[in-house]
Design a protein around this motif. Sequence first.
Motif, PDB file in Angstrom:
ATOM      1  N   ALA A  34      -0.183   8.145   5.346  1.00 57.51           N
ATOM      2  CA  ALA A  34      -0.795   7.942   4.033  1.00 57.51           C
ATOM      3  C   ALA A  34       0.033   6.962   3.212  1.00 57.51           C
ATOM      4  CB  ALA A  34      -0.941   9.271   3.295  1.00 57.51           C
ATOM      5  N   GLU A  35       1.344   7.116   3.273  1.00 61.05           N
ATOM      6  CA  GLU A  35       2.238   6.239   2.519  1.00 61.05           C
ATOM      7  C   GLU A  35       2.187   4.797   3.021  1.00 61.05           C
ATOM      8  OE1 GLU A  35       7.003   5.788   1.781  1.00 61.05           O
ATOM      9  OE2 GLU A  35       6.171   7.818   1.890  1.00 61.05           O
ATOM     10  N   VAL A  36       2.239   4.620   4.334  1.00 68.36           N
ATOM     11  CA  VAL A  36       2.284   3.258   4.865  1.00 68.36           C
ATOM     12  C   VAL A  36       0.944   2.549   4.673  1.00 68.36           C
ATOM     13  CG1 VAL A  36       1.721   3.682   7.315  1.00 68.36           C
ATOM     14  CG2 VAL A  36       3.251   1.816   6.696  1.00 68.36           C
ATOM     15  N   TYR A  37      -0.168   3.255   4.848  1.00 69.96           N
ATOM     16  CA  TYR A  37      -1.468   2.622   4.608  1.00 69.96           C
ATOM     17  C   TYR A  37      -1.620   2.260   3.129  1.00 69.96           C
ATOM     18  CZ  TYR A  37      -3.492   3.330   9.293  1.00 69.96           C
ATOM     19  OH  TYR A  37      -3.782   3.263  10.641  1.00 69.96           O
ATOM     20  N   ALA A  38      -1.148   3.118   2.229  1.00 70.63           N
ATOM     21  CA  ALA A  38      -1.215   2.800   0.790  1.00 70.63           C
ATOM     22  C   ALA A  38      -0.391   1.545   0.480  1.00 70.63           C
ATOM     23  CB  ALA A  38      -0.738   3.986  -0.035  1.00 70.63           C
ATOM     24  N   SER A  39       0.786   1.438   1.095  1.00 70.93           N
ATOM     25  CA  SER A  39       1.623   0.244   0.884  1.00 70.93           C
ATOM     26  C   SER A  39       0.918  -1.009   1.389  1.00 70.93           C
ATOM     27  CB  SER A  39       2.968   0.396   1.607  1.00 70.93           C
ATOM     28  OG  SER A  39       3.734   1.412   1.028  1.00 70.93           O
ATOM     29  N   LEU A  40       0.325  -0.934   2.574  1.00 73.16           N
ATOM     30  CA  LEU A  40      -0.376  -2.095   3.125  1.00 73.16           C
ATOM     31  C   LEU A  40      -1.563  -2.497   2.255  1.00 73.16           C
ATOM     32  CD1 LEU A  40      -0.214  -1.158   6.893  1.00 73.16           C
ATOM     33  CD2 LEU A  40       0.730  -3.255   5.871  1.00 73.16           C
ATOM     34  N   GLN A  41      -2.298  -1.508   1.749  1.00 73.71           N
ATOM     35  CA  GLN A  41      -3.449  -1.822   0.897  1.00 73.71           C
ATOM     36  C   GLN A  41      -2.991  -2.482  -0.400  1.00 73.71           C
ATOM     37  OE1 GLN A  41      -5.065   2.159   1.053  1.00 73.71           O
ATOM     38  NE2 GLN A  41      -6.782   1.467   2.313  1.00 73.71           N
ATOM     39  N   GLN A  42      -1.886  -2.016  -0.956  1.00 74.74           N
ATOM     40  CA  GLN A  42      -1.351  -2.628  -2.165  1.00 74.74           C
ATOM     41  C   GLN A  42      -0.910  -4.072  -1.874  1.00 74.74           C
ATOM     42  OE1 GLN A  42       2.211  -0.818  -3.686  1.00 74.74           O
ATOM     43  NE2 GLN A  42       2.069  -1.892  -5.637  1.00 74.74           N
ATOM     44  N   LEU A 133       2.686   3.987  13.683  1.00 70.17           N
ATOM     45  CA  LEU A 133       3.384   4.117  12.403  1.00 70.17           C
ATOM     46  C   LEU A 133       4.503   3.094  12.295  1.00 70.17           C
ATOM     47  CD1 LEU A 133       3.773   5.668   9.732  1.00 70.17           C
ATOM     48  CD2 LEU A 133       5.302   7.205  10.998  1.00 70.17           C
ATOM     49  N   HIS A 134       5.280   2.951  13.365  1.00 71.78           N
ATOM     50  CA  HIS A 134       6.364   1.963  13.359  1.00 71.78           C
ATOM     51  C   HIS A 134       5.815   0.555  13.141  1.00 71.78           C
ATOM     52  CE1 HIS A 134       9.637  -0.349  15.800  1.00 71.78           C
ATOM     53  NE2 HIS A 134       9.655  -0.658  14.522  1.00 71.78           N
ATOM     54  N   ASP A 135       4.769   0.213  13.873  1.00 71.72           N
ATOM     55  CA  ASP A 135       4.188  -1.120  13.740  1.00 71.72           C
ATOM     56  C   ASP A 135       3.754  -1.371  12.294  1.00 71.72           C
ATOM     57  OD1 ASP A 135       3.351  -3.492  15.451  1.00 71.72           O
ATOM     58  OD2 ASP A 135       1.471  -3.059  14.395  1.00 71.72           O
ATOM     59  N   LEU A 136       3.100  -0.411  11.693  1.00 72.38           N
ATOM     60  CA  LEU A 136       2.637  -0.565  10.319  1.00 72.38           C
ATOM     61  C   LEU A 136       3.808  -0.684   9.348  1.00 72.38           C
ATOM     62  CD1 LEU A 136      -0.272   2.064  10.332  1.00 72.38           C
ATOM     63  CD2 LEU A 136      -0.455  -0.425  10.650  1.00 72.38           C
ATOM     64  N   GLU A 137       4.802   0.197   9.492  1.00 72.87           N
ATOM     65  CA  GLU A 137       5.965   0.132   8.600  1.00 72.87           C
ATOM     66  C   GLU A 137       6.714  -1.190   8.778  1.00 72.87           C
ATOM     67  OE1 GLU A 137       8.574   3.511   8.755  1.00 72.87           O
ATOM     68  OE2 GLU A 137       6.981   4.893   8.123  1.00 72.87           O
ATOM     69  N   HIS A 138       6.828  -1.650  10.009  1.00 74.36           N
ATOM     70  CA  HIS A 138       7.509  -2.912  10.279  1.00 74.36           C
ATOM     71  C   HIS A 138       6.787  -4.065   9.568  1.00 74.36           C
ATOM     72  CE1 HIS A 138      10.418  -4.967  13.046  1.00 74.36           C
ATOM     73  NE2 HIS A 138       9.697  -5.997  12.663  1.00 74.36           N
ATOM     74  N   HIS A 139       5.467  -4.035   9.610  1.00 79.96           N
ATOM     75  CA  HIS A 139       4.706  -5.122   8.987  1.00 79.96           C
ATOM     76  C   HIS A 139       4.705  -5.041   7.465  1.00 79.96           C
ATOM     77  CE1 HIS A 139       3.964  -6.801  12.766  1.00 79.96           C
ATOM     78  NE2 HIS A 139       3.015  -5.958  13.156  1.00 79.96           N
ATOM     79  N   VAL A 140       4.889  -3.848   6.895  1.00 80.09           N
ATOM     80  CA  VAL A 140       5.103  -3.765   5.446  1.00 80.09           C
ATOM     81  C   VAL A 140       6.338  -4.580   5.091  1.00 80.09           C
ATOM     82  CG1 VAL A 140       5.808  -2.216   3.562  1.00 80.09           C
ATOM     83  CG2 VAL A 140       3.883  -1.594   5.029  1.00 80.09           C
ATOM     84  N   LEU A 141       7.394  -4.418   5.855  1.00 80.38           N
ATOM     85  CA  LEU A 141       8.620  -5.180   5.630  1.00 80.38           C
ATOM     86  C   LEU A 141       8.368  -6.676   5.825  1.00 80.38           C
ATOM     87  CD1 LEU A 141      11.694  -5.284   5.139  1.00 80.38           C
ATOM     88  CD2 LEU A 141      11.988  -4.910   7.594  1.00 80.38           C
ATOM     89  N   ASP A 142       7.651  -7.055   6.875  1.00 81.41           N
ATOM     90  CA  ASP A 142       7.344  -8.464   7.125  1.00 81.41           C
ATOM     91  C   ASP A 142       6.605  -9.085   5.935  1.00 81.41           C
ATOM     92  OD1 ASP A 142       8.444  -8.463   9.724  1.00 81.41           O
ATOM     93  OD2 ASP A 142       6.516  -7.891  10.626  1.00 81.41           O
ATOM     94  N   VAL A 143       5.614  -8.374   5.428  1.00 80.09           N
ATOM     95  CA  VAL A 143       4.819  -8.902   4.310  1.00 80.09           C
ATOM     96  C   VAL A 143       5.679  -9.020   3.061  1.00 80.09           C
ATOM     97  CG1 VAL A 143       2.836  -8.475   2.800  1.00 80.09           C
ATOM     98  CG2 VAL A 143       2.632  -8.070   5.258  1.00 80.09           C
ATOM     99  N   ARG A 144       6.476  -8.022   2.774  1.00 79.35           N
ATOM    100  CA  ARG A 144       7.351  -8.080   1.587  1.00 79.35           C
ATOM    101  C   ARG A 144       8.319  -9.248   1.681  1.00 79.35           C
ATOM    102  NH1 ARG A 144       8.229  -1.606   1.169  1.00 79.35           N
ATOM    103  NH2 ARG A 144       6.390  -1.195  -0.085  1.00 79.35           N
ATOM    104  N   ARG A 145       8.879  -9.460   2.873  1.00 77.00           N
ATOM    105  CA  ARG A 145       9.780 -10.618   3.050  1.00 77.00           C
ATOM    106  C   ARG A 145       9.029 -11.921   2.807  1.00 77.00           C
ATOM    107  NH1 ARG A 145      12.831  -8.369   8.115  1.00 77.00           N
ATOM    108  NH2 ARG A 145      10.821  -8.763   9.049  1.00 77.00           N
ATOM    109  N   GLY A 146       7.789 -11.990   3.306  1.00 75.65           N
ATOM    110  CA  GLY A 146       6.992 -13.193   3.106  1.00 75.65           C
ATOM    111  C   GLY A 146       6.710 -13.462   1.643  1.00 75.65           C
TER     112      GLY A 146
END
Length: 163
Positions: A34-42, A133-146
């Motif tokens: 729930a947390e990681v999907y909410a972060s990705l949607q934001q 879950l790992h893939d999603l969390e990893h990509h949250v970091l990728d997007v934030r870095r971008g």
Amino acid sequence: MSYGLRDLDGVRVELCDECGFDDRGLGPLPAAFAEVYASLQQLERHPDAGRRPEEETWSGSEYAEHCVDVADQILAICDRAAGRPESASVVSLSQAAAATDDLMGALSATQWEAVTDGWPFEVRVRGALIHLLHDLEHHVLDVRRGYAKLALADGVEVVTSRR
């Protein structure tokens, strides 16, 4: 970067030294998803979502599309392994979040431990979901870095000390 499954003390764990993912400390999977999907949607709604920070680096929107595709594939793998009917393909992060939650809520203890067909080595449904879950969390970091790279390129002042 060292990413992936490791057998530690007889237990298979997923570790990543780039994003810090370590499934040994995970709490309940539904809350983590729930947390990681909410972060990705934001992050998908960010004003720079359509911009690539570098030519070879995906934009936030492209990462979101990738996350939907990966979720769709892994959920289908888990459905097959659990002997569940294949669900409709997901085409958005909100659909992926709902489908992930639905799957986790429907799995019996036996189905969580069913072996999937998605990898060249044995991965159980639980492990496939942890990998998602790992893939999603990893990509949250990728997007934030971008987004940070874009802000720096745009000349946004960065404060380096607290007063």
